[in-house]
Design a protein around this motif. Sequence first.
Motif, PDB file in Angstrom:
ATOM      1  N   UNK A 134      31.092  37.996  33.662  1.00  0.00           N
ATOM      2  CA  UNK A 134      30.827  37.117  32.520  1.00  0.00           C
ATOM      3  C   UNK A 134      29.669  36.164  32.783  1.00  0.00           C
ATOM      4  N   UNK A 135      29.419  35.887  34.061  1.00  0.00           N
ATOM      5  CA  UNK A 135      28.311  35.006  34.436  1.00  0.00           C
ATOM      6  C   UNK A 135      27.034  35.780  34.739  1.00  0.00           C
ATOM      7  N   UNK A 136      27.087  37.113  34.612  1.00  0.00           N
ATOM      8  CA  UNK A 136      25.895  37.926  34.843  1.00  0.00           C
ATOM      9  C   UNK A 136      25.771  38.499  36.234  1.00  0.00           C
ATOM     10  N   UNK A 137      26.803  38.352  37.057  1.00  0.00           N
ATOM     11  CA  UNK A 137      26.788  38.904  38.416  1.00  0.00           C
ATOM     12  C   UNK A 137      27.590  40.205  38.425  1.00  0.00           C
ATOM     13  N   UNK A 138      26.912  41.334  38.634  1.00  0.00           N
ATOM     14  CA  UNK A 138      27.601  42.624  38.562  1.00  0.00           C
ATOM     15  C   UNK A 138      27.842  43.264  39.922  1.00  0.00           C
ATOM     16  N   UNK A 139      27.386  42.672  40.977  1.00  0.00           N
ATOM     17  CA  UNK A 139      27.601  43.230  42.317  1.00  0.00           C
ATOM     18  C   UNK A 139      28.063  42.149  43.273  1.00  0.00           C
ATOM     19  N   UNK A 140      27.885  42.416  44.550  1.00  0.00           N
ATOM     20  CA  UNK A 140      28.174  41.406  45.555  1.00  0.00           C
ATOM     21  C   UNK A 140      29.623  41.239  45.929  1.00  0.00           C
ATOM     22  N   UNK A 141      30.475  42.233  45.595  1.00  0.00           N
ATOM     23  CA  UNK A 141      31.895  42.181  45.951  1.00  0.00           C
ATOM     24  C   UNK A 141      32.216  43.316  46.915  1.00  0.00           C
ATOM     25  N   UNK A 142      32.952  42.989  47.979  1.00  0.00           N
ATOM     26  CA  UNK A 142      33.282  43.977  49.018  1.00  0.00           C
ATOM     27  C   UNK A 142      34.669  43.680  49.566  1.00  0.00           C
ATOM     28  N   UNK A 143      35.199  44.630  50.319  1.00  0.00           N
ATOM     29  CA  UNK A 143      36.390  44.344  51.130  1.00  0.00           C
ATOM     30  C   UNK A 143      36.005  44.528  52.587  1.00  0.00           C
ATOM     31  N   UNK A 144      36.795  43.944  53.477  1.00  0.00           N
ATOM     32  CA  UNK A 144      36.524  44.028  54.916  1.00  0.00           C
ATOM     33  C   UNK A 144      37.753  44.573  55.622  1.00  0.00           C
ATOM     34  N   UNK A 145      37.530  45.585  56.432  1.00  0.00           N
ATOM     35  CA  UNK A 145      38.601  46.075  57.303  1.00  0.00           C
ATOM     36  C   UNK A 145      37.960  46.736  58.516  1.00  0.00           C
ATOM     37  N   UNK A 146      38.405  46.333  59.705  1.00  0.00           N
ATOM     38  CA  UNK A 146      37.892  47.005  60.898  1.00  0.00           C
ATOM     39  C   UNK A 146      38.952  47.939  61.463  1.00  0.00           C
ATOM     40  N   UNK A 147      38.557  48.665  62.502  1.00  0.00           N
ATOM     41  CA  UNK A 147      39.444  49.684  63.061  1.00  0.00           C
ATOM     42  C   UNK A 147      40.684  49.096  63.724  1.00  0.00           C
ATOM     43  N   UNK A 148      40.683  47.790  63.969  1.00  0.00           N
ATOM     44  CA  UNK A 148      41.843  47.122  64.571  1.00  0.00           C
ATOM     45  C   UNK A 148      42.808  46.576  63.515  1.00  0.00           C
ATOM     46  N   UNK A 149      42.501  46.812  62.247  1.00  0.00           N
ATOM     47  CA  UNK A 149      43.401  46.365  61.184  1.00  0.00           C
ATOM     48  C   UNK A 149      43.137  44.964  60.692  1.00  0.00           C
ATOM     49  N   UNK A 150      42.092  44.296  61.200  1.00  0.00           N
ATOM     50  CA  UNK A 150      41.726  42.975  60.692  1.00  0.00           C
ATOM     51  C   UNK A 150      41.044  43.169  59.342  1.00  0.00           C
ATOM     52  N   UNK A 151      41.512  42.447  58.322  1.00  0.00           N
ATOM     53  CA  UNK A 151      40.975  42.705  56.985  1.00  0.00           C
ATOM     54  C   UNK A 151      40.962  41.455  56.126  1.00  0.00           C
ATOM     55  N   UNK A 152      40.073  41.492  55.129  1.00  0.00           N
ATOM     56  CA  UNK A 152      40.040  40.508  54.052  1.00  0.00           C
ATOM     57  C   UNK A 152      39.982  41.291  52.749  1.00  0.00           C
ATOM     58  N   UNK A 153      40.796  40.891  51.790  1.00  0.00           N
ATOM     59  CA  UNK A 153      40.884  41.640  50.545  1.00  0.00           C
ATOM     60  C   UNK A 153      39.583  41.624  49.758  1.00  0.00           C
ATOM     61  N   UNK A 154      38.820  40.537  49.882  1.00  0.00           N
ATOM     62  CA  UNK A 154      37.590  40.422  49.103  1.00  0.00           C
ATOM     63  C   UNK A 154      36.565  39.581  49.848  1.00  0.00           C
TER      64      UNK A 154
END
Length: 389
Positions: free
Chosen positions: A298-318
């Motif tokens: 809605x603010x004009x930003x269509x990218x720049x979103x990711x998730x993070x997960x490494x092989x050890x299971x450490x992760x961030x949803x966004x």
Amino acid sequence: MIDRDLTSRLRKLAGQFPSVTLTGPRQSGKSTLCRAIFPKYAYANLEAPDLRSFAQDDPRAFLAQFDDGVILDEIQRVPELTSYIQSIIDEHPQPGRWVLTGSQNLALLESVNQSLAGRTAVLHLLPLARSEAIRFPRFPETLDESILTGGYPRIFDQQLDAGEWLASYIATYIERDVRLITNVGDLTTFQRFVELCAGRTSQLLNFSRLSNDCGIAQPTAKAWFSVLEASFIAFRLPSFSSNIRKRLVKMPKLHFYDTGLACRLLGIRTTEQLRSHPLRGALFESWVVSEIAKHRINAGETGGLYHYRDQNGVEADLIIEHADRLSLVEAKAAQTANSGLLEGVRRVREVIEQVRPCKAYVAYGGETGQKRSDVELVPWLNLHTQQWA
């Protein structure tokens, strides 16, 4: 109808470009928004067989009717019109004359990019964000109600039973829209595929497992998922990549734009069912990710979103990429704030801060915010008040 968050941006771009193109899923409110913003414009819905036939048989005469501005709804039904609009714009480039809408992203954008590149601004209107839903006289007041109801405007505007409306929406989508987007021969198997995708919301998008579970070939699974993306049902959240010295999982995550739709596909009918459902946490994660995605779109930003997960299971949803920093967001459906909710995002922050400055957030199912020294706890009902764009 309430004001949509996209209103001011749509008005602004209509004052700058000869044409604006508004895409989004069916029933997201595109026609209503455009007719509210441009009340004096002519309106033509190309779903109507007679209008569509006129536009196809004599496009010049069809377009010549509209000297003072027009809303052409479902423009992807007659994609060749964009070539004729291009020639008119090149002769008479006054801003805001052409307002085009469509609900099939790939079909529409292909014709727009070929004919109207540089002449039209493209915007996306998704189902209601919570910031919009709360403008209605009645709206979901609890987290489970919000997840179960979803965000299609007609449910709120006419105070409809969400479950019944969503069931009808799914049937119409499967039986009608899918046929328009691609040649899906077995609609029963396709519906099973959509249901399996709903069961995998917030999970890694593994086409091999998805195709095996559905009994279809992997290329078919990829093509069918592209259909869900083209019609704004689901999307893939790419994995974060940088020069961090970690072995990162490269698969994207699957998310639904509308959790009400996902719940209906999963057979969840009541808040009581949702409260004890094993996928409640996954649905909450998709709700958080889609809310932030809507805020940015809605603010004009269509990218720049990711998730993070490494092989050890450490992760961030966004992970949200800003110009000067990153924001890390972890979604936790728990209602009680405790230090256990913060452990995962803190571990990711330690890694990410080696290469980029970042802020960490935990969006959770409680109702009280907390600002700690390194992590901010954001209650679900205040998620829309943060500046994610």
